[in-house]
Every structure is written in C-alpha cells, then in structure tokens.
Design a protein around this motif. Sequence first.
Motif, PDB file in Angstrom:
ATOM      1  N   GLY A  30       0.798  -1.214   0.000  1.00  0.00           N
ATOM      2  CA  GLY A  30       0.000   0.000   0.000  1.00  0.00           C
ATOM      3  C   GLY A  30       0.830   1.263   0.000  1.00  0.00           C
ATOM      4  O   GLY A  30       0.442   2.279   0.590  1.00  0.00           O
ATOM      5  N   VAL A  31       1.968   1.230  -0.663  1.00  0.00           N
ATOM      6  CA  VAL A  31       2.872   2.383  -0.674  1.00  0.00           C
ATOM      7  C   VAL A  31       2.297   3.481  -1.564  1.00  0.00           C
ATOM      8  O   VAL A  31       1.896   3.228  -2.701  1.00  0.00           O
ATOM      9  CB  VAL A  31       4.269   1.965  -1.181  1.00  0.00           C
ATOM     10  N   GLU A  32       2.284   4.684  -1.040  1.00  0.00           N
ATOM     11  CA  GLU A  32       1.909   5.856  -1.821  1.00  0.00           C
ATOM     12  C   GLU A  32       3.154   6.720  -1.991  1.00  0.00           C
ATOM     13  O   GLU A  32       3.751   7.159  -1.016  1.00  0.00           O
ATOM     14  CB  GLU A  32       0.794   6.640  -1.122  1.00  0.00           C
ATOM     15  N   PHE A  33       3.542   6.952  -3.228  1.00  0.00           N
ATOM     16  CA  PHE A  33       4.768   7.670  -3.507  1.00  0.00           C
ATOM     17  C   PHE A  33       4.534   9.176  -3.546  1.00  0.00           C
ATOM     18  O   PHE A  33       3.480   9.646  -3.980  1.00  0.00           O
ATOM     19  CB  PHE A  33       5.362   7.207  -4.840  1.00  0.00           C
ATOM     20  N   ASP A  34       5.555   9.931  -3.122  1.00  0.00           N
ATOM     21  CA  ASP A  34       5.513  11.377  -3.266  1.00  0.00           C
ATOM     22  C   ASP A  34       5.579  11.738  -4.742  1.00  0.00           C
ATOM     23  O   ASP A  34       6.077  10.963  -5.574  1.00  0.00           O
ATOM     24  CB  ASP A  34       6.694  12.024  -2.534  1.00  0.00           C
ATOM     25  N   GLU A  35       5.096  12.913  -5.066  1.00  0.00           N
ATOM     26  CA  GLU A  35       5.120  13.369  -6.452  1.00  0.00           C
ATOM     27  C   GLU A  35       6.555  13.383  -6.967  1.00  0.00           C
ATOM     28  O   GLU A  35       7.470  13.881  -6.311  1.00  0.00           O
ATOM     29  CB  GLU A  35       4.516  14.764  -6.551  1.00  0.00           C
ATOM     30  N   GLY A  36       6.746  12.788  -8.133  1.00  0.00           N
ATOM     31  CA  GLY A  36       8.070  12.721  -8.735  1.00  0.00           C
ATOM     32  C   GLY A  36       8.898  11.540  -8.286  1.00  0.00           C
ATOM     33  O   GLY A  36       9.994  11.313  -8.811  1.00  0.00           O
ATOM     34  N   ALA A  37       8.420  10.773  -7.317  1.00  0.00           N
ATOM     35  CA  ALA A  37       9.191   9.641  -6.793  1.00  0.00           C
ATOM     36  C   ALA A  37       8.578   8.295  -7.163  1.00  0.00           C
ATOM     37  O   ALA A  37       9.085   7.256  -6.752  1.00  0.00           O
ATOM     38  CB  ALA A  37       9.306   9.749  -5.270  1.00  0.00           C
ATOM     39  N   ASP A  38       7.492   8.311  -7.923  1.00  0.00           N
ATOM     40  CA  ASP A  38       6.802   7.064  -8.268  1.00  0.00           C
ATOM     41  C   ASP A  38       7.696   6.173  -9.116  1.00  0.00           C
ATOM     42  O   ASP A  38       8.357   6.627 -10.045  1.00  0.00           O
ATOM     43  CB  ASP A  38       5.521   7.381  -9.037  1.00  0.00           C
ATOM     44  N   ILE A  39       7.754   4.885  -8.774  1.00  0.00           N
ATOM     45  CA  ILE A  39       8.592   3.948  -9.530  1.00  0.00           C
ATOM     46  C   ILE A  39       7.862   3.363 -10.733  1.00  0.00           C
ATOM     47  O   ILE A  39       8.469   2.633 -11.528  1.00  0.00           O
ATOM     48  CB  ILE A  39       9.108   2.809  -8.630  1.00  0.00           C
ATOM     49  N   TRP A  40       6.567   3.671 -10.876  1.00  0.00           N
ATOM     50  CA  TRP A  40       5.824   3.115 -12.010  1.00  0.00           C
ATOM     51  C   TRP A  40       6.199   3.855 -13.294  1.00  0.00           C
ATOM     52  O   TRP A  40       6.076   5.083 -13.370  1.00  0.00           O
ATOM     53  CB  TRP A  40       4.320   3.241 -11.778  1.00  0.00           C
ATOM     54  N   PRO A  41       6.666   3.144 -14.335  1.00  0.00           N
ATOM     55  CA  PRO A  41       6.882   3.808 -15.624  1.00  0.00           C
ATOM     56  C   PRO A  41       5.555   4.354 -16.138  1.00  0.00           C
ATOM     57  O   PRO A  41       4.496   3.740 -15.961  1.00  0.00           O
ATOM     58  CB  PRO A  41       7.388   2.680 -16.528  1.00  0.00           C
ATOM     59  N   PRO A  42       5.560   5.522 -16.779  1.00  0.00           N
ATOM     60  CA  PRO A  42       4.290   6.089 -17.241  1.00  0.00           C
ATOM     61  C   PRO A  42       3.535   5.155 -18.182  1.00  0.00           C
ATOM     62  O   PRO A  42       2.306   5.156 -18.211  1.00  0.00           O
ATOM     63  CB  PRO A  42       4.717   7.380 -17.947  1.00  0.00           C
ATOM     64  N   GLN A  43       4.293   4.328 -18.933  1.00  0.00           N
ATOM     65  CA  GLN A  43       3.638   3.410 -19.865  1.00  0.00           C
ATOM     66  C   GLN A  43       2.858   2.314 -19.133  1.00  0.00           C
ATOM     67  O   GLN A  43       1.988   1.663 -19.722  1.00  0.00           O
ATOM     68  CB  GLN A  43       4.675   2.741 -20.778  1.00  0.00           C
ATOM     69  N   TYR A  44       3.175   2.110 -17.835  1.00  0.00           N
ATOM     70  CA  TYR A  44       2.571   1.009 -17.083  1.00  0.00           C
ATOM     71  C   TYR A  44       1.594   1.487 -15.998  1.00  0.00           C
ATOM     72  O   TYR A  44       1.051   0.674 -15.265  1.00  0.00           O
ATOM     73  CB  TYR A  44       3.672   0.176 -16.415  1.00  0.00           C
ATOM     74  N   VAL A  45       1.404   2.799 -15.867  1.00  0.00           N
ATOM     75  CA  VAL A  45       0.591   3.322 -14.763  1.00  0.00           C
ATOM     76  C   VAL A  45      -0.815   2.732 -14.747  1.00  0.00           C
ATOM     77  O   VAL A  45      -1.407   2.516 -13.699  1.00  0.00           O
ATOM     78  CB  VAL A  45       0.546   4.862 -14.833  1.00  0.00           C
ATOM     79  N   ARG A  46      -1.353   2.426 -15.934  1.00  0.00           N
ATOM     80  CA  ARG A  46      -2.717   1.876 -15.976  1.00  0.00           C
ATOM     81  C   ARG A  46      -2.852   0.566 -15.220  1.00  0.00           C
ATOM     82  O   ARG A  46      -3.950   0.156 -14.844  1.00  0.00           O
ATOM     83  CB  ARG A  46      -3.142   1.692 -17.424  1.00  0.00           C
ATOM     84  N   ALA A  47      -1.700  -0.122 -14.980  1.00  0.00           N
ATOM     85  CA  ALA A  47      -1.754  -1.376 -14.224  1.00  0.00           C
ATOM     86  C   ALA A  47      -1.843  -1.139 -12.727  1.00  0.00           C
ATOM     87  O   ALA A  47      -2.125  -2.073 -11.968  1.00  0.00           O
ATOM     88  CB  ALA A  47      -0.530  -2.238 -14.553  1.00  0.00           C
ATOM     89  N   ASN A  48      -1.573   0.076 -12.286  1.00  0.00           N
ATOM     90  CA  ASN A  48      -1.574   0.377 -10.850  1.00  0.00           C
ATOM     91  C   ASN A  48      -2.910   0.998 -10.453  1.00  0.00           C
ATOM     92  O   ASN A  48      -2.955   2.042  -9.805  1.00  0.00           O
ATOM     93  CB  ASN A  48      -0.422   1.329 -10.515  1.00  0.00           C
ATOM     94  N   VAL A  49      -3.985   0.355 -10.826  1.00  0.00           N
ATOM     95  CA  VAL A  49      -5.318   0.834 -10.457  1.00  0.00           C
ATOM     96  C   VAL A  49      -6.151  -0.342  -9.980  1.00  0.00           C
ATOM     97  O   VAL A  49      -5.845  -1.479 -10.263  1.00  0.00           O
ATOM     98  CB  VAL A  49      -6.036   1.523 -11.658  1.00  0.00           C
TER      99      VAL A  49
END
Length: 362
Positions: A343-362
């Motif tokens: 349940g980690v919530e990343f600070d803005e700019g620190a997210d490890i999710w590549p933008p191409q894969y963000v749709r998987a983190n929902v």
Amino acid sequence: MLFSPLTLRSLTLRNRLWVSPLCQYSSTNADGMPTDWHLVHLGSFARGGAGLVMAEATAVVPEGRISPHDTGIWNDEQAAAWKRVTDFIHSQGSAAAIQLAHAGRKASVYPEWGTLAGGHAGRGTVPVEQGGWVTEAPSAIAFEPYATPAALSASRIQELVQAFADGARRSVEAGFDLVEIHAAHGYLIHQFLSPLSNERGDEYGGSLENRARFLLDIVRAVRATVDVPVLVRFSATDYTEGGWDEDQTATVAHWALEAGADLFDISSGGLVRAPIPVGPGYQVPLAAHVREHGEVPVNAVGLITTAEQAEQILREGKADAIMMGREFMRDPHAPLRFARELGVEFDEGADIWPPQYVRANV
C-alpha cells in the motif's frame, strides 16, 4: 522502509529493494563483451522499479572469468559496450552497479547449462584446446573435481590488486554508479580469506590479518581510484569446521569499512562442498550478525521472496537493504508488485511506475 531512500556517499538510491548479481554466461563471442541479452535482462529490472540493478560477476582479467562466456571489464571496449546498459538503467530511475570479480580456482568452467557457444559440452574445467586456461589461486589446492590451480606469486597478486582498481575506473567510465568487490562464493578473494583454501606462508597467509590483506589492498586501491560507493560481497560462512565464519566476516568487514568500503552484501557458502541449510531468508541471520558485531551497514540476500518478508527484515534492524535474485528473475516487476501489496503511496516525482505502465496500478 522497503521503499524509503538510502544514501551511500553522494549516491541516493530510490528504494532498498536491489537486484543481486546474476551470472548469465551470455557473452557469446567469449570476449567479455555484454550483449543485447544483458541490455534487456538488466534493463527489465530497472523498468520494474528496483532501486539498484547490479550486473553479474564481471571479470577484471580474462583469467578471472568463471566461464569463457562471462562478461569482462578488463579493456576499454568492454566499458564502452556497458554504457548503453547503464544509460537505459538510468533512464528508468534506477542506479547501476557492477560486481568486480575473479573466480580463482573456480574459473575456466563450462557454463551452468554445460555447452559453450562453439558446441563443446561438458562439466567442470574447460580444456585449453576448447578455450579454457590454467587457473590461479592463493594455493595450489583444487576445488574438486576442477583442475588444480597455480599458486599466485606475490608480484601477480599486486597485478590483480591493480586490475580491480582499473576495473573500477572503467566501470565508472561506463556509467556505473556503484561497484561491488566479489569476496564470496568460493572465488579468488574468498579463497584468500578462508584457511581451507589458503596455505600460504607469506604475508598473504596464516593469520586473519594476512588472509584479509588481499581484500583490504583491493578496497584501498579501488577507493583511491573512484569516488563512488563500494560494496563488498562476503560469504559469511563456509559451513565447514575450521573454515571462514561469521565472526571473521564481521571483523574483516569492519576493517574494510575503515579501508573505504561503504556497505556489505552478506551471502554464504561456495568455497567447499558442504551442506547448506537452505530455506526462506536462511542468510538473514548472518547479515544481522555481521551488522551487529562488525558495526557496519549490510544488505540481506537469500530466498527473500515476499514484500512482507523483506519489510520485516528491515523493520527488525537485521539489514539496511534487501537483494533478491531468483524472485527478480521470476518477476522483473517485483518492486511494483511489492509496492501495491504494501500500500505504498509515492511522493510526487518519486513514483517507480513507468508512465507506460501506470494503468496497471489501479
């Protein structure tokens, strides 16, 4: 804690979930050059969110390769070839590391799957006529059933100390942010450390101070050459009476810290054939012992496979970071999965999710 940053010298790693060095035996032309395989293999871990991606045991001299198909860093052409790998790792927000190695008496063997690129197949030592070579070690004691090595001269030892320093310099030129000195798994530096493989009567054998001299000379030479963080990987025990153990590891780790190393990567075994009590987190107590008694920072490794397990190791103060190998090979995106599970919530700019894969983190 698993996704909190860790700073070593001037390098800040975005999290504490790191990729172990994983031998690939995929330098197909037996010239030590990394290939497309290494780009995709290592790049996938950076894309998957690892804080540190470490390249495999990479030889500082040709004779230091485990197999003829190991990667190398003994010339400038190899360093240039590594650059595209480090560039991609950086593009994904990970730090790039390399393990500097010499296999000693365990060099010149067939790859894990038994077949050389030229079609020759076998087990154990590769004959010279098939591209093998005479191995070298502190003493002329074989790792059975491999060939008996030649004992190193004092002058050759100094040449190898310089080779590690030169390898570190080329690594930094290739874009690596961190170097690790491989003193584990029964390879050359471990062979000097353990009385089971070191029977020398000179300043490199006998007492613990003498058996540790080769490693400490290397650490000092590397530190004098580069400013990046330096890790040392130890096998904390030989699992054999009269051999190397966790108390000696803790003592020498502290000496290495004073010599310029920054963190210690604690594994085990590999020097002699001995039963190893393998199980989930089986090497974590060794890391905790070295951390406490050596008063040094460490990472833990060894069948760490779940987010909860990794997080607990850090929260209990048994290690400062986590390395995984097989779990990363099974799932290069393990950090992305672990972050969701915790349940980690990343600070803005620190997210490890590549933008191409963000749709998987929902």
